[in-house]
Write an enzyme that holds these catalytic residues in place. Sequence first.
Site, PDB file in Angstrom:
ATOM      1  N   ASP A  77       5.014  -9.157   9.375  1.00 30.76           N
ATOM      2  CA  ASP A  77       5.158  -7.718   9.218  1.00 30.76           C
ATOM      3  C   ASP A  77       6.529  -7.390   8.633  1.00 30.76           C
ATOM      4  O   ASP A  77       7.427  -8.237   8.596  1.00 30.76           O
ATOM      5  CB  ASP A  77       4.985  -7.018  10.562  1.00 30.76           C
ATOM      6  CG  ASP A  77       3.530  -6.907  10.979  1.00 30.76           C
ATOM      7  OD1 ASP A  77       2.653  -7.158  10.135  1.00 30.76           O
ATOM      8  OD2 ASP A  77       3.273  -6.594  12.160  1.00 30.76           O
ATOM      9  N   ASP A  87       9.107  -5.784   9.588  1.00 31.17           N
ATOM     10  CA  ASP A  87      10.321  -5.800  10.399  1.00 31.17           C
ATOM     11  C   ASP A  87      10.719  -7.202  10.856  1.00 31.17           C
ATOM     12  O   ASP A  87      11.619  -7.360  11.675  1.00 31.17           O
ATOM     13  CB  ASP A  87      10.158  -4.888  11.615  1.00 31.17           C
ATOM     14  CG  ASP A  87       8.907  -5.201  12.421  1.00 31.17           C
ATOM     15  OD1 ASP A  87       7.951  -5.730  11.846  1.00 31.17           O
ATOM     16  OD2 ASP A  87       8.886  -4.902  13.633  1.00 31.17           O
ATOM     17  N   ASP A  94       0.823  -1.217   0.000  1.00 29.09           N
ATOM     18  CA  ASP A  94       0.000   0.000   0.000  1.00 29.09           C
ATOM     19  C   ASP A  94       0.854   1.263   0.000  1.00 29.09           C
ATOM     20  O   ASP A  94       0.362   2.357   0.272  1.00 29.09           O
ATOM     21  CB  ASP A  94      -0.901   0.024   1.251  1.00 29.09           C
ATOM     22  CG  ASP A  94      -2.088  -0.934   1.148  1.00 29.09           C
ATOM     23  OD1 ASP A  94      -2.354  -1.431   0.044  1.00 29.09           O
ATOM     24  OD2 ASP A  94      -2.735  -1.175   2.188  1.00 29.09           O
ATOM     25  N   ASP A 123      -5.775  -8.271  14.646  1.00 29.26           N
ATOM     26  CA  ASP A 123      -5.300  -9.604  15.000  1.00 29.26           C
ATOM     27  C   ASP A 123      -6.003 -10.141  16.245  1.00 29.26           C
ATOM     28  O   ASP A 123      -6.463 -11.285  16.276  1.00 29.26           O
ATOM     29  CB  ASP A 123      -3.784  -9.586  15.205  1.00 29.26           C
ATOM     30  CG  ASP A 123      -3.303  -8.389  16.032  1.00 29.26           C
ATOM     31  OD1 ASP A 123      -4.139  -7.653  16.588  1.00 29.26           O
ATOM     32  OD2 ASP A 123      -2.071  -8.201  16.117  1.00 29.26           O
TER      33      ASP A 123
END
Length: 489
Positions: free
Chosen positions: A144, A146, A91, A237
């Site tokens: 994610d 990271d 995105d 989540d």
Amino acid sequence: MRLLLILCMLIYGLAMLFILLYSVAQAHLLYRFRLSQKQSTRPAPPAPEVWPTVTVQLPVYNEKYVVERLIDSVAALDYPADKLEIQLLDDSDDETTEIIKKTLLQYPYLKFQHIRRANRSGYKAGALKYGLELAQGEYIAIFDADFTPQPDFLKNTIPYFANPNLGMVQTRWTHLNKDYSLLTRLQALALDAHFFIEQVGRNNQHAFINFNGTGGVWRKTTILDAGNWHDDTLTEDLDLSYRAQLKGWQFLYLPEVESPAELPPVMSALKSQQFRWTKGGAEVAVKHLGKVLRSGKSLQTKYHALAHLLNSSVFVAVLLASLASIPLLWAKVNNQLPPAAFEVAEVMLLSFVVISLVYFQANFLGKSTGINRVAGFVLYYPLFLSVSMGMALHNAVAVWEGWTGRKSAFIRTPKFNLEGRKHTWQQNFYLSLKMPFTTYLEGLLGLLFLGVATWSGAQGEYVLLVFHSMLAVGYLLVFYQSVLSYRRS
């Protein structure tokens, strides 16, 4: 005046009672964790004769510092290439997109899909839902930006889905940059308590646990059966986790499978993450607490769900108790309230001892020697507790917004890739330059509690001296680190 003091005593008492009840849940989780350590080691299930198709979803939004590392890590997954589909749910509106395109050219033999949406509707939840509609995999692994998954991640998790009732497998986060700074060490201490003690303790008694947003694998049909991803909370989540478990799906936590990730190295990034987690937790509590309490789950399971969903509310309790303690200290010194009232309040401080035992146990599960663990705990835990108290105002505002239904955008946590020392945090393009008003209030509260602590010592009130001193240190550290992190060179 007396009515005001009684009101302060009531607020202080209720806040400390809430913390005490929360600590009872923590104590039971510690007990269940210890019990799990005495049980026989869970044998890993055999590998399936034919590996199923897995879709790995990588939700990305403006991650130019870490996206190449993420792609390289996922490309190294040890899994049949014809059974692996990797979605870059991109995105981004900056140069991240071009970095992705260039990096993907290095892996023509893998099924990478670079997926771009027309808009960022629904933020991360919207991206995951959009990708799910295109996913061919029977199972969905999520990381994610990271994170750097280990090559054997899928082969260590997918075999457990031989259990047809298993809907999700969560793994334990570890820390790429734990030793980068004092702030990262304190965060590691907090997260280790969650991933070692809380998740194991809950899963051991079949209580509600949560998918942590990354480092886990879902059965696709579980996501769909639970109603797919929702974007009405900031913690999609946790929301999906409760919906799925209320539908009867089982979750499994694997502490032995590690998922390395980066910790926010500066206060502004940590605050962004904490605000999203605490507000989202409050939103999910509003959304699901009633359903949990009306469900057919056991009383013990409901109690732990209550503590789980309201854990962010501890910050509200700490803030209220700390502010109410100031007029109560004055009342005690001036004999305005009976001494018995303060004796009861001091007994409730035992809850902090219980919580300390949880962190002490988690600290002993690392890889360092016993002496180093004890020294590290003695050095860092008082600072951790102080900084946690110093975060009370910031996080209490987030919880209040969650309770009252005030909506806000999904603000991503800036990533840095400091583990590789390729950048310094001051150069990070994504850091905010605008310091929120609450930061100034944190500085004022630090000075206030510094003055109150000095007065507590002068009056011989040594229990409150410790309490107020920790508050002063916490608020002043949070304020100082915040000011530094919002200033970019």
